[in-house]
Design a protein around this motif. Sequence first.
Motif, PDB file in Angstrom:
ATOM      1  N   LYS A  78       0.858  -1.185   0.000  1.00 45.95           N
ATOM      2  CA  LYS A  78       0.000   0.000   0.000  1.00 45.95           C
ATOM      3  C   LYS A  78       0.893   1.233   0.000  1.00 45.95           C
ATOM      4  N   LEU A  79       0.301   2.360  -0.273  1.00 43.17           N
ATOM      5  CA  LEU A  79       1.068   3.605  -0.323  1.00 43.17           C
ATOM      6  C   LEU A  79       1.787   3.849   0.991  1.00 43.17           C
ATOM      7  N   GLY A  80       3.063   4.165   0.882  1.00 45.34           N
ATOM      8  CA  GLY A  80       3.858   4.466   2.064  1.00 45.34           C
ATOM      9  C   GLY A  80       4.525   3.276   2.708  1.00 45.34           C
ATOM     10  N   SER A  81       4.163   2.062   2.277  1.00 47.06           N
ATOM     11  CA  SER A  81       4.797   0.874   2.860  1.00 47.06           C
ATOM     12  C   SER A  81       6.269   0.841   2.471  1.00 47.06           C
ATOM     13  N   PRO A  82       7.147   0.505   3.414  1.00 45.05           N
ATOM     14  CA  PRO A  82       8.569   0.425   3.084  1.00 45.05           C
ATOM     15  C   PRO A  82       8.881  -0.857   2.319  1.00 45.05           C
ATOM     16  N   VAL A  83       9.810  -0.743   1.393  1.00 44.46           N
ATOM     17  CA  VAL A  83      10.296  -1.892   0.633  1.00 44.46           C
ATOM     18  C   VAL A  83      11.705  -2.189   1.134  1.00 44.46           C
ATOM     19  N   PRO A  84      11.979  -3.432   1.506  1.00 43.17           N
ATOM     20  CA  PRO A  84      13.324  -3.756   2.010  1.00 43.17           C
ATOM     21  C   PRO A  84      14.417  -3.410   0.996  1.00 43.17           C
ATOM     22  N   ASP A  85      15.569  -3.035   1.510  1.00 41.27           N
ATOM     23  CA  ASP A  85      16.705  -2.686   0.650  1.00 41.27           C
ATOM     24  C   ASP A  85      17.152  -3.855  -0.219  1.00 41.27           C
ATOM     25  N   THR A  86      16.792  -5.070   0.159  1.00 40.57           N
ATOM     26  CA  THR A  86      17.212  -6.248  -0.600  1.00 40.57           C
ATOM     27  C   THR A  86      16.425  -6.421  -1.902  1.00 40.57           C
ATOM     28  N   VAL A  87      15.304  -5.696  -2.046  1.00 41.06           N
ATOM     29  CA  VAL A  87      14.502  -5.787  -3.266  1.00 41.06           C
ATOM     30  C   VAL A  87      15.146  -4.930  -4.342  1.00 41.06           C
ATOM     31  N   GLU A  88      15.392  -5.537  -5.509  1.00 35.69           N
ATOM     32  CA  GLU A  88      15.988  -4.796  -6.624  1.00 35.69           C
ATOM     33  C   GLU A  88      14.958  -3.851  -7.211  1.00 35.69           C
ATOM     34  N   LEU A  89      15.330  -2.577  -7.287  1.00 35.02           N
ATOM     35  CA  LEU A  89      14.480  -1.565  -7.894  1.00 35.02           C
ATOM     36  C   LEU A  89      15.035  -1.264  -9.273  1.00 35.02           C
ATOM     37  N   ARG A  90      14.220  -1.421 -10.287  1.00 29.04           N
ATOM     38  CA  ARG A  90      14.666  -1.208 -11.654  1.00 29.04           C
ATOM     39  C   ARG A  90      14.284   0.186 -12.126  1.00 29.04           C
ATOM     40  N   GLU A  91      15.247   0.845 -12.753  1.00 27.19           N
ATOM     41  CA  GLU A  91      15.015   2.178 -13.291  1.00 27.19           C
ATOM     42  C   GLU A  91      14.206   2.067 -14.582  1.00 27.19           C
TER      43      GLU A  91
END
Length: 100
Positions: free
Chosen positions: A57-70
Amino acid sequence: MKHYLSSATAAIILMSGMGVALAENVVVVQPEQETVIREYVKKQPLASVNLLGVELKLGSPVPDTVELREVPNVKYRVAVINDQTVLVDPETHQIVEVLH
């Protein structure tokens, strides 16, 4: 009566200022950007990361271990978590939109 009106006016001004401040925290992804993101994810499929106990949901933190793709020409990063595509603010690692 004059004092009452002044207080009421001041309260309205303060409340409207708070509304503006709250509105600034809302992320609005333009339809064109959403289309770009959806097309990118179709062309560049991302593996879904299964995270137990993470509420998407909006504002939920995503762990740093999750790869974020540009995504080209988009400020936010994309990830697929629990089979849901989400946009994440790369600075705060918080979900700014869940694409359905």
